[in-house]
Design an enzyme around this catalytic site. Structure first.
Site, PDB file in Angstrom:
ATOM      1  N   GLU A  95     -18.492  -8.633   9.728  1.00  0.00           N
ATOM      2  CA  GLU A  95     -19.557  -8.017  10.507  1.00  0.00           C
ATOM      3  C   GLU A  95     -20.483  -9.043  11.152  1.00  0.00           C
ATOM      4  O   GLU A  95     -20.924  -8.855  12.293  1.00  0.00           O
ATOM      5  CB  GLU A  95     -20.378  -7.080   9.610  1.00  0.00           C
ATOM      6  CG  GLU A  95     -19.609  -5.871   9.104  1.00  0.00           C
ATOM      7  CD  GLU A  95     -18.874  -6.114   7.801  1.00  0.00           C
ATOM      8  OE1 GLU A  95     -18.291  -5.162   7.257  1.00  0.00           O
ATOM      9  OE2 GLU A  95     -18.876  -7.275   7.325  1.00  0.00           O
ATOM     10  N   LYS A 153       0.848  -1.194   0.000  1.00  0.00           N
ATOM     11  CA  LYS A 153       0.000   0.000   0.000  1.00  0.00           C
ATOM     12  C   LYS A 153       0.884   1.244   0.000  1.00  0.00           C
ATOM     13  O   LYS A 153       1.877   1.315   0.718  1.00  0.00           O
ATOM     14  CB  LYS A 153      -0.897   0.016   1.240  1.00  0.00           C
ATOM     15  CG  LYS A 153      -2.151  -0.819   1.126  1.00  0.00           C
ATOM     16  CD  LYS A 153      -3.055  -0.605   2.327  1.00  0.00           C
ATOM     17  CE  LYS A 153      -4.342  -1.398   2.203  1.00  0.00           C
ATOM     18  NZ  LYS A 153      -5.222  -1.184   3.360  1.00  0.00           N
ATOM     19  N   ARG A 164     -25.030  -5.758   6.965  1.00  0.00           N
ATOM     20  CA  ARG A 164     -24.484  -7.065   6.607  1.00  0.00           C
ATOM     21  C   ARG A 164     -24.664  -8.088   7.730  1.00  0.00           C
ATOM     22  O   ARG A 164     -24.456  -9.280   7.516  1.00  0.00           O
ATOM     23  CB  ARG A 164     -22.995  -6.930   6.271  1.00  0.00           C
ATOM     24  CG  ARG A 164     -22.676  -5.818   5.288  1.00  0.00           C
ATOM     25  CD  ARG A 164     -21.247  -5.852   4.825  1.00  0.00           C
ATOM     26  NE  ARG A 164     -21.089  -6.815   3.743  1.00  0.00           N
ATOM     27  CZ  ARG A 164     -19.924  -7.082   3.154  1.00  0.00           C
ATOM     28  NH1 ARG A 164     -18.829  -6.485   3.574  1.00  0.00           N
ATOM     29  NH2 ARG A 164     -19.861  -7.960   2.177  1.00  0.00           N
TER      30      ARG A 164
END
Length: 621
Positions: free
Chosen positions: A370, A284, A398
């Protein structure tokens, strides 16, 4: 800002994948360098997601170079990493508009481009969508290829493994690229891995693996030996046992910043049969040292000067609701050793950094999971711990089944701190917190609270924490009215509103942080103003009293009108047989596009002028 051909001569020749594929392969490294620099220039001048895109530059170039997009399907997971994809699919000149009202969508969006094959906002969907497209491609019979790109963070979600399990079972032709940006590799190791990955995808090895297994299928001892030899060779790279067991052919890891190695590997893999998984290692923030060193801080950035070593500091102002929650969490943990806070990979966004450092044994980041987060919290609560789930409104969707089955049905005292409720701004349709009031309000055994300011938020968090049943406090992105929270914490009386202003004829029943707009509208109209506080249980006495003394009740909420808090008011009026005019103000029955919160409030008529105008128009009718 537009694309300056003199500054990016190779990128200017590759503004679409068709143009890109006409370049000689030895130009791809230079193209990647220009693409990365253009991404840095764009985002630094306009703001947006940053570190993830820097890490996928070479991967993006290689994928579009090898695959015949958009005929071949390329599905990105989430979309933070898809900025380079937007740039080389005909949208380079519009990059300065990304995440702005009327501008480029922040995520892959089919209505925007045929190269965006699937709408993406939440993570861990790319393999499922890709598998569906692979099945469709087989039925179509035109040789269409399918590639799903998923990050190692998104791979932590159960949905990704459900899709892998299904794909490995039905054996459709597809490639899953696992973009692993957490593992760091040296140049030498990367070069060796790239060489071996190309070797393992070459025709000779593939024929031996495919044909040889068929040849040896009736000779168990030799078949076992061949299998062991293959696994030993793969072990020189990195074992992909879990993916092999799920039915995938695993290749990698390969250096995700060696564009030529990726082109060679993908080209070899393109015609493989069955499910394939290519493990690509990237970094990243690649190419911008500050982002490489702190990819979390540079995940999404404001406008900044690339020459500076740090992002500009935000101007001091009122603390955000996320910060209010984070401070409450620390204060509460100092009093309650049984407090356990859970987040599905949103520590920074939910304001939990300080808490995670001060109380590491009371903190759990369960990754992008989640559903697990909610049921894990239910397990904590079932055996006597005081669970707090910090979760964005759009992500709580979710885990709706778990919220109902594992928490509410069992009446477990889990507190949900629902962040980013209502209009969130630049992330658009997929991230607007439009539905939480509606989908929480209909669940039995729930307390649902909507604070109007920072102090109410703190007191409601405490109220939910000490309650003996499931509770939710929903609050928006950004700061509130600037009302400093009181240090002392007092539990509010459940289901009781408060009157803020006496007026005539019209009563505005406000739910949540649109209160400053409601106050101005109430002053202009000489209307009564009520801070309702509780969406469930609703203050029936207050609603009935307002119905008896006013001609019009106006409900105001930063959530969908359909099934929301206003619906709760009308249901109450019906139950008590109160006949009074009602006007429900909130989010209309459509998905709300991107734009700043202020822009969208104005467009939807939910700012002070809009509220006043809507009430005036109703009265005139």
């Amino acid at each position: 800002m537009s694309l300056d051909l003199s500054h990016y001569p190779i990128l200017a020749q590759a503004q679409t994948p068709d143009q890109l594929r006409k370049l000689p392969q030895d130009k791809l490294k230079a193209l990647a360098d220009e693409l990365r620099q253009y991404l840095l220039t764009c985002v630094s001048q306009t703001s947006g997601h940053f570190a993830s895109g820097l890490g996928t530059v070479e991967l993006t170039v290689a994928l579009h170079y090898v695959y015949q997009t958009p005929f071949d399907r390329l599905i990105w997971d989430v979309g933070h990493q898809a900025y380079p994809h937007k740039i080389i699919t005909g949208r380079a000149g519009r990059m300065p508009t990304i995440r702005k009202k009327g501008g480029l969508h922040p995520f892959p969006w089919p209505n925007e481009s045929e190269y965006d094959t699937f709408a993406v906002g939440h993570s861990s969907t790319s393999i499922s969508a890709g598998l569906g497209m692979a099945v469709a491609a087989e039925k179509e019979g035109k040789g269409r290829k399918v590639v799903s790109v998923i990050g190692d963070g998104a791979m932590t979600a159960g949905m990704a493994f459900e899709a892998l399990n299904h794909a490995g079972d039905i054996k459709k032709d597809m490639v899953v690229v696992l973009n692993d940006n957490e593992m760091s590799i040296s140049e030498n190791v990367g070069a060796l891995n790239s060489h071996l990955a190309r070797l393992l995808t070459g025709n000779f090895f593939n024929k031996i693996r495919g044909g040889g297994k068929k040849l040896l299928s009736n000779m168990p001892p030799l078949k076992e030996f061949a299998s062991r030899a293959e696994e030993h060779l793969k072990g020189m790279v990195v074992p992909g046992t879990i993916f092999e067991e799920l039915g995938f052919n695993y290749i990698g890891p390969i250096d995700g910043h060696d564009v030529n190695a990726m082109v060679d590997t993908l080209r070899n893999m393109r015609n493989f049969e069955g499910p394939q998984l290519l493990h690509v290692v990237t970094r990243k923030g690649k190419g911008y040292p500050q982002a490489e060193q702190d990819p979390i801080k540079f995940h999404a950035v404001p406008k900044f000067n690339p020459a500076d070593k740090a992002l500009p500091k935000s101007k001091p102002g009122s603390p955000s609701f996320s910060a209010i929650f984070g401070q409450w969490l620390c204060d509460m943990a100092s009093q309650d050793p049984k407090l356990m806070a859970v987040t599905p990979a949103m520590r920074e966004g939910s304001g939990m950094v300080e808490f995670s450092q001060k109380y590491p044994k009371q903190y759990s980041d369960v990754a992008i999971a989640e559903q697990h987060a909610v049921t894990y919290a239910a397990g904590l609560a079932k055996d006597g711990l005081n669970a707090v789930v910090a979760i964005y409104s759009t992500f709580l969707q979710r885990a709706y089944d778990q919220l109902i089955h594992d928490v509410a049905i069992q009446e477990l005292p889990v507190l949900f701190a629902v962040d980013r409720a209502g209009i969130v701004g630049a992330d658009g349709q997929t991230h607007q917190g439009a539905f939480d009031l509606a989908f929480l309000r209909c669940i039995p055994n729930m307390i649902v609270m909507a604070p109007a300011d920072e102090n109410e938020c703190r007191q409601m968090l405490y109220t939910g924490h000490v309650a003996t049943m499931p509770a939710a406090v929903r609050y928006p992105r950004g700061a509130g009215k600037g009302i400093p929270p009181e240090t002392d914490m007092q539990a509010l009386q459940i289901g009781k509103a408060r009157k803020l202003r006496d007026g005539e004829k019209v009563a505005i029943l406000n739910f949540g942080t649109l209160l400053p707009y409601a106050e101005k509208a109430a002053e202009a109209l000489n209307a009564t103003l009520i801070d309702m506080r509780f969406v469930k249980p609703i203050d029936e006495d207050m609603v009935c009293a307002m119905a008896d003394s006013h001609d019009l009740l106006v409900t105001l909420e930063d959530g969908c009108i359909a099934g929301g808090a206003g619906s709760g008011v009308t249901e109450t009026l019906q139950q008590h047989k109160k006949l009074v005019h009602t006007l429900l103000l909130g989010l209309p029955d459509k998905f709300i596009e991107q734009g700043t919160q202020e822009e969208m409030y104005t467009e939807l008529g939910l700012d002070a002028k809009g509220i006043e105008q809507q009430i005036t128009d109703y009265l005139s009718r």
